[in-house]
Design a protein around this motif. Structure first.
Motif, PDB file in Angstrom:
ATOM      1  N   GLY A  23      -4.079  23.649  13.976  1.00 17.55           N
ATOM      2  CA  GLY A  23      -4.301  22.254  13.614  1.00 17.55           C
ATOM      3  C   GLY A  23      -3.012  21.462  13.649  1.00 17.55           C
ATOM      4  O   GLY A  23      -1.918  22.015  13.718  1.00 17.55           O
ATOM      5  N   GLU A  24      -3.139  20.138  13.601  1.00 15.06           N
ATOM      6  CA  GLU A  24      -1.966  19.264  13.616  1.00 15.06           C
ATOM      7  C   GLU A  24      -1.003  19.573  12.487  1.00 15.06           C
ATOM      8  O   GLU A  24       0.192  19.427  12.624  1.00 15.06           O
ATOM      9  CB  GLU A  24      -2.399  17.789  13.539  1.00 15.06           C
ATOM     10  CG  GLU A  24      -3.012  17.291  14.825  1.00 15.06           C
ATOM     11  CD  GLU A  24      -3.457  15.856  14.723  1.00 15.06           C
ATOM     12  OE1 GLU A  24      -3.999  15.460  13.668  1.00 15.06           O
ATOM     13  OE2 GLU A  24      -3.258  15.131  15.703  1.00 15.06           O
TER      14      GLU A  24
ATOM     15  N   PRO B  32      -8.202  26.075  11.658  1.00  9.45           N
ATOM     16  CA  PRO B  32      -8.598  25.301  10.472  1.00  9.45           C
ATOM     17  C   PRO B  32     -10.110  25.163  10.332  1.00  9.45           C
ATOM     18  O   PRO B  32     -10.832  25.148  11.327  1.00  9.45           O
ATOM     19  CB  PRO B  32      -7.961  23.931  10.727  1.00  9.45           C
ATOM     20  CG  PRO B  32      -7.862  23.836  12.216  1.00  9.45           C
ATOM     21  CD  PRO B  32      -7.579  25.238  12.679  1.00  9.45           C
TER      22      PRO B  32
ATOM     23  N   SER C 101      -8.601  19.244  11.936  1.00  7.74           N
ATOM     24  CA  SER C 101      -7.933  18.818  13.153  1.00  7.74           C
ATOM     25  C   SER C 101      -8.013  19.960  14.141  1.00  7.74           C
ATOM     26  O   SER C 101      -8.316  21.075  13.786  1.00  7.74           O
ATOM     27  CB  SER C 101      -6.493  18.421  12.873  1.00  7.74           C
ATOM     28  OG  SER C 101      -5.792  19.506  12.337  1.00  7.74           O
ATOM     29  N   GLN C 102      -7.741  19.689  15.379  1.00  9.90           N
ATOM     30  CA  GLN C 102      -7.804  20.688  16.427  1.00  9.90           C
ATOM     31  C   GLN C 102      -6.462  20.755  17.111  1.00  9.90           C
ATOM     32  O   GLN C 102      -5.733  19.791  17.123  1.00  9.90           O
ATOM     33  CB  GLN C 102      -8.844  20.287  17.484  1.00  9.90           C
ATOM     34  CG  GLN C 102     -10.250  20.331  16.981  1.00  9.90           C
ATOM     35  CD  GLN C 102     -10.654  21.734  16.628  1.00  9.90           C
ATOM     36  OE1 GLN C 102     -10.358  22.679  17.337  1.00  9.90           O
ATOM     37  NE2 GLN C 102     -11.311  21.885  15.520  1.00  9.90           N
TER      38      GLN C 102
ATOM     39  N   LEU D  53     -13.252  23.115   9.955  1.00 12.69           N
ATOM     40  CA  LEU D  53     -13.651  21.750  10.297  1.00 12.69           C
ATOM     41  C   LEU D  53     -14.884  21.415   9.489  1.00 12.69           C
ATOM     42  O   LEU D  53     -15.747  22.268   9.290  1.00 12.69           O
ATOM     43  CB  LEU D  53     -13.957  21.650  11.797  1.00 12.69           C
ATOM     44  CG  LEU D  53     -12.848  22.080  12.740  1.00 12.69           C
ATOM     45  CD1 LEU D  53     -13.307  21.927  14.185  1.00 12.69           C
ATOM     46  CD2 LEU D  53     -11.589  21.288  12.482  1.00 12.69           C
TER      47      LEU D  53
END
Length: 143
Positions: free
Chosen positions: A5-6, A12, A125-126, A14
């Motif tokens: 994730g960012e 993460p 986040s991805q 989601l």
């Protein structure tokens, strides 16, 4: 390989609610191809790599539950490219989604509008698998 994730979190969690339109942008800084799929929801991004640039996956969630998101490239899930997508709320039929959205269910899988009204999914986040640098990646939802 894993999704990052960012914020640097590996694979993460989601989260979204039934009825949300979820948009996931994902990129890779390496030459290997990847994708992002949620098989139980029948959604899959196009394949992407550093050479092709980022991919965007956009869909409307119609059922609650916990679903695996994975990379479908042979062997990638087995070495760690998977996470959990958790959806809360009450299941909706395609007809109820259509009446609320004012368009057919097939239109829900079209490319994102130029300026969608969206908010970031809390804690979601991805990103891409290491060892490449973290990309710009976002998961957003729209009601």
């Amino acid at each position: 390989m894993v999704f990052v994730g960012e914020a640097g979190k590996v694979n993460p969690m989601l989260r979204a609610e039934v009825g949300d339109t979820v948009e996931i942008s994902i990129a890779s800084g390496e030459g290997a191809e990847h994708d992002l799929a949620i098989p139980e929801l029948n959604v899959t991004s196009k394949r992407f790599s550093a050479g092709t640039g980022p991919a965007t996956l956009r869909f409307t969630v119609t059922q609650p539950g916990k679903f695996a998101y994975i990379c479908t490239v042979a062997g990638h899930r087995q070495i760690g490219m998977e996470g959990v997508f958790e959806v809360s709320g009450t299941a909706r039929t395609p007809a109820s989604v259509q009446s609320e959205a004012g368009r057919s269910a097939t239109a829900l899988y079209t490319a994102a509008a130029a300026s969608p009204r969206a908010t970031r999914l809390p804690g979601a986040s991805q990103a891409i698998p290491p060892p490449c640098p973290r990309p710009s990646a976002r998961a957003r939802r729209r009601r």
